[in-house]
Design a protein around this motif. Structure first.
Motif, mmCIF file in Angstrom:
data_model
loop_
_atom_site.group_PDB
_atom_site.id
_atom_site.type_symbol
_atom_site.label_atom_id
_atom_site.label_comp_id
_atom_site.label_asym_id
_atom_site.label_seq_id
_atom_site.Cartn_x
_atom_site.Cartn_y
_atom_site.Cartn_z
ATOM 1 N N GLY A 52 0.834 -1.193 0.000
ATOM 2 C CA GLY A 52 0.000 0.000 0.000
ATOM 3 C C GLY A 52 0.868 1.241 0.000
ATOM 4 N N ILE A 53 0.253 2.367 -0.336
ATOM 5 C CA ILE A 53 0.993 3.623 -0.450
ATOM 6 C C ILE A 53 0.291 4.700 0.370
ATOM 7 C CG2 ILE A 53 1.804 5.417 -2.041
ATOM 8 C CD1 ILE A 53 1.844 3.243 -4.225
ATOM 9 N N VAL A 54 1.084 5.438 1.137
ATOM 10 C CA VAL A 54 0.598 6.595 1.885
ATOM 11 C C VAL A 54 1.222 7.824 1.233
ATOM 12 C CG1 VAL A 54 0.539 7.789 4.099
ATOM 13 C CG2 VAL A 54 0.423 5.284 4.030
ATOM 14 N N VAL A 55 0.376 8.717 0.753
ATOM 15 C CA VAL A 55 0.843 9.934 0.086
ATOM 16 C C VAL A 55 0.542 11.121 0.996
ATOM 17 C CG1 VAL A 55 0.606 11.435 -1.937
ATOM 18 C CG2 VAL A 55 0.411 8.949 -2.201
ATOM 19 N N GLY A 56 1.570 11.899 1.295
ATOM 20 C CA GLY A 56 1.386 13.091 2.112
ATOM 21 C C GLY A 56 0.550 14.124 1.381
ATOM 22 N N LEU A 57 -0.490 14.622 2.038
ATOM 23 C CA LEU A 57 -1.395 15.600 1.448
ATOM 24 C C LEU A 57 -1.098 16.982 2.029
ATOM 25 C CD1 LEU A 57 -3.813 15.860 -0.504
ATOM 26 C CD2 LEU A 57 -5.303 15.592 1.489
ATOM 27 N N PRO A 58 -0.580 17.901 1.199
ATOM 28 C CA PRO A 58 -0.170 19.225 1.692
ATOM 29 C C PRO A 58 -1.341 20.200 1.823
ATOM 30 C CG PRO A 58 0.328 19.054 -0.634
ATOM 31 C CD PRO A 58 -0.240 17.722 -0.209
ATOM 32 N N LEU A 59 -2.094 20.040 2.886
ATOM 33 C CA LEU A 59 -3.216 20.944 3.150
ATOM 34 C C LEU A 59 -2.690 22.287 3.648
ATOM 35 C CD1 LEU A 59 -5.424 18.378 5.078
ATOM 36 C CD2 LEU A 59 -5.848 19.223 2.759
ATOM 37 N N LEU B 1 -4.314 9.028 1.433
ATOM 38 C CA LEU B 1 -3.825 10.406 1.533
ATOM 39 C C LEU B 1 -3.749 10.755 3.012
ATOM 40 C CD1 LEU B 1 -5.940 11.985 -1.318
ATOM 41 C CD2 LEU B 1 -3.493 11.537 -1.343
ATOM 42 N N TRP B 2 -2.600 11.302 3.445
ATOM 43 C CA TRP B 2 -2.370 11.572 4.865
ATOM 44 C C TRP B 2 -1.935 13.022 5.055
ATOM 45 C CZ3 TRP B 2 -3.865 8.699 8.732
ATOM 46 C CH2 TRP B 2 -3.381 8.980 10.010
ATOM 47 N N ASP B 3 -2.553 13.703 5.976
ATOM 48 C CA ASP B 3 -2.244 15.105 6.280
ATOM 49 C C ASP B 3 -0.757 15.253 6.609
ATOM 50 O OD1 ASP B 3 -2.026 17.680 7.280
ATOM 51 O OD2 ASP B 3 -3.692 17.478 8.678
ATOM 52 N N GLU B 4 -0.074 16.101 5.867
ATOM 53 C CA GLU B 4 1.371 16.272 6.074
ATOM 54 C C GLU B 4 1.744 17.679 6.514
ATOM 55 O OE1 GLU B 4 3.335 18.184 2.310
ATOM 56 O OE2 GLU B 4 3.659 16.051 2.360
ATOM 57 N N ARG B 5 0.802 18.424 7.015
ATOM 58 C CA ARG B 5 1.051 19.840 7.310
ATOM 59 C C ARG B 5 2.310 20.107 8.112
ATOM 60 N NH1 ARG B 5 -4.908 21.786 8.909
ATOM 61 N NH2 ARG B 5 -5.214 19.558 9.064
ATOM 62 N N ILE C 51 5.566 10.970 7.542
ATOM 63 C CA ILE C 51 4.182 10.798 7.070
ATOM 64 C C ILE C 51 3.757 9.344 7.223
ATOM 65 C CG2 ILE C 51 2.747 10.812 4.977
ATOM 66 C CD1 ILE C 51 4.595 13.247 4.083
ATOM 67 N N LEU C 52 4.593 8.426 6.751
ATOM 68 C CA LEU C 52 4.274 6.996 6.820
ATOM 69 C C LEU C 52 4.157 6.536 8.269
ATOM 70 C CD1 LEU C 52 3.789 4.317 5.404
ATOM 71 C CD2 LEU C 52 6.275 4.028 5.229
ATOM 72 N N GLN C 53 5.053 6.999 9.142
ATOM 73 C CA GLN C 53 4.990 6.596 10.548
ATOM 74 C C GLN C 53 3.678 7.049 11.180
ATOM 75 O OE1 GLN C 53 7.638 4.748 12.202
ATOM 76 N NE2 GLN C 53 5.819 4.334 13.415
ATOM 77 N N GLY C 54 3.248 8.270 10.881
ATOM 78 C CA GLY C 54 1.967 8.755 11.406
ATOM 79 C C GLY C 54 0.807 7.891 10.954
ATOM 80 N N ALA C 55 0.819 7.512 9.689
ATOM 81 C CA ALA C 55 -0.266 6.690 9.149
ATOM 82 C C ALA C 55 -0.256 5.288 9.750
ATOM 83 C CB ALA C 55 -0.161 6.624 7.624
ATOM 84 N N ILE C 56 0.921 4.650 9.831
ATOM 85 C CA ILE C 56 0.938 3.281 10.360
ATOM 86 C C ILE C 56 0.607 3.275 11.850
ATOM 87 C CG2 ILE C 56 2.403 2.312 8.552
ATOM 88 C CD1 ILE C 56 4.774 2.380 10.450
#
Length: 138
Positions: free
Chosen positions: A51-58, A87-91, A123-128
């Motif tokens: 799977g892929i987690v993509v940082g989302l630059p909000l 998509l994962w919040d990367e602010r 980003i990935l660490q936050g998501a996992i």
């Protein structure tokens, strides 16, 4: 696999099979999307990526920006990989990584070289971590 998609580079990270820890892999120079996709395909196949987690630059207020829209399009274009994409919040990711590297006395040149891959790992660490907590709650 975690991705920090910038305008000039893509930070790439991966995690262990147990979803315990994420680490930086590399920072890719961006080119045409077909070239980027080919390189990512190779990484997915050789790394056993599921799977892929993509940082989302909000924006800081949570709203979208042109970069957010571009990143959403990039994530949609990963469909040929046949993997789930989150998509994962990367602010705060790049800022947190920069601060940690400054605190560790990493030179400006080394920071510039490593920040995107390190941000992808953040980003990935936050998501996992969030996904493991959800699984543990069930």
């Amino acid at each position: 696999m975690g991705l920090d998609v910038g305008t000039k580079t893509i930070g790439v990270a991966s995690c262990d099979a147990a979803w315990s820890f994420a680490g930086p892999v590399e920072t890719m120079k961006r080119g045409k999307f077909t070239h980027d996709l080919a390189k990512l395909t190779t990484m997915v196949e050789s790394g056993g990526i599921k799977g892929i987690v993509v940082g989302l630059p909000l924006n800081m207020d949570g709203s979208d920006s042109p970069r957010t829209q571009s990143t959403r399009a990039f994530a949609r274009n990963l469909a040929p990989l046949g993997l789930p994409v989150l998509l994962w919040d990367e602010r705060w990711s790049t800022m947190a990584v920069e601060k940690a590297m400054i605190d560790a006395d990493v030179s400006r040149a080394k920071r510039a070289e490593k920040v995107d891959a390190m941000a992808a790992a953040h980003i990935l660490q936050g998501a996992i971590d969030a996904l493991v907590n959800i699984a543990d709650a069930d």
